[in-house]
Design an enzyme around this catalytic site. Structure first.
Site, mmCIF file in Angstrom:
data_model
loop_
_atom_site.group_PDB
_atom_site.id
_atom_site.type_symbol
_atom_site.label_atom_id
_atom_site.label_comp_id
_atom_site.label_asym_id
_atom_site.label_seq_id
_atom_site.Cartn_x
_atom_site.Cartn_y
_atom_site.Cartn_z
ATOM 1 N N ASP A 12 5.877 33.196 -3.930
ATOM 2 C CA ASP A 12 6.287 32.196 -4.915
ATOM 3 C C ASP A 12 5.687 30.827 -4.596
ATOM 4 O O ASP A 12 5.398 30.517 -3.443
ATOM 5 C CB ASP A 12 7.826 32.121 -4.928
ATOM 6 N N HIS A 29 -2.714 30.047 -9.023
ATOM 7 C CA HIS A 29 -2.765 31.516 -8.977
ATOM 8 C C HIS A 29 -4.067 31.994 -8.348
ATOM 9 O O HIS A 29 -4.093 32.998 -7.637
ATOM 10 C CB HIS A 29 -2.590 32.098 -10.379
ATOM 11 N N LEU A 123 -1.806 51.497 7.094
ATOM 12 C CA LEU A 123 -0.947 50.466 6.519
ATOM 13 C C LEU A 123 -0.614 50.926 5.095
ATOM 14 O O LEU A 123 -1.471 51.482 4.406
ATOM 15 C CB LEU A 123 -1.699 49.120 6.490
#
Ligand code: IPE
Ligand code: IPE
Ligand code: MG
Length: 238
Positions: A12, A29, A123
């Site tokens: 965020d 962004h 992962l």
């Protein structure tokens, strides 16, 4: 240092980060997406096995057309880059959420990435896209109801595990640590079922500035916590 097996992150603060620099939200962004490219290798270096990031919520469609279009463009680009990141880190990628709302070509890119990376398991990286926990539960309940109707599932046999298996996170362990960047202290419809016993870490650092040092800080804080799972501290027994 004890390393959490599964870390979930709410990325965020891209918009506020950009605003503080006098730039448009879309610039935030772009920078946030660049950081997303780095987070997997950071997690791998730290020894985290599962990483789940919230990149676009079911509520984020309410943003301006310009912002949503900008994000879609970034996701398209990211899916391509992620093929390389997946090979470098021997990382399996899964998208959680409902991809059917995306344009056909983006859905295709997601599929390619998931298929290509299914050979890896060092992962496990989950990207939440058009994800909302309530929507995930709604879809799961619909699927269960269908299975009950067709006789595949007996209502008496529904356990907590059954419910977990109908969610998008099927087969994944629950997160040990949740990180939310940029100061807000809420879940915003993220992994409501899966976070039942997860430790929470909130930081004021906005997502574009969240680096390895910050990641380590979060893990250090997690190390200072005593996890309970409803019981009492072990020492209290002796
Ligand atoms: C997070 O940053 C990225 C997405 C939700 C796509 P925000 O865009 O929410 O940034 P703020 O919270 O407005 O600063
Ligand atoms: C949550 O952040 C969603 C993502 C990070 C993708 P938002 O910025 O959309 O959440 P609210 O609106 O602050 O609750
Ligand atoms: Mg936000």
């Amino acid at each position: 240092m004890r390393i959490p097996n599964h870390v979930a992150i709410i990325l965020d603060g891209n918009g506020r980060w950009a605003k503080s620099k006098g730039m448009p939200r879309t610039y935030g962004h772009i920078k946030g997406c660049e950081n997303l490219e780095k987070i997997c290798s950071m997690a791998k270096e730290l020894g985290v096995k599962y990483l789940t990031v919230y990149a676009f919520s079911t509520e984020n469609w309410k943003r301006s057309r310009e912002e949503v279009d900008g994000l879609m463009k970034l996701f398209r680009n990211y899916m391509k880059k992620c093929l390389k990141i997946s090979a470098e880190n021997k990382m399996r990628v899964r998208v959680i959420g409902d991809p059917r709302a995306f344009d056909e070509d983006l859905q295709q890119k997601i599929k390619e990435l998931e298929e290509f990376s299914s050979q890896f398991d060092e992962l496990h990286f989950q990207i939440a896209l058009n994800y909302g926990s309530r929507d995930e539960i709604r879809r799961a309940v619909q699927d269960m109801a269908r299975d009950v109707k067709s006789g595949v599932l007996n209502p008496e046999d529904i356990t907590e595990e059954t419910i977990s298996d109908y969610l998008d996170t099927k087969g994944l362990p629950d997160p040990d640590l949740l990180i939310r960047t940029s100061g807000e202290e809420r879940l915003s419809n993220y992994l409501l079922w899966q976070l039942a016993y997860t430790e929470f870490y909130f930081t004021d650092v906005p997502w574009p500035d969240f680096d390895k040092e910050e990641f380590v800080k979060a893990i250090e804080k997690y190390n200072g916590r005593e996890r309970r799972f409803g019981g009492v501290k072990e020492e209290e027994h002796v």
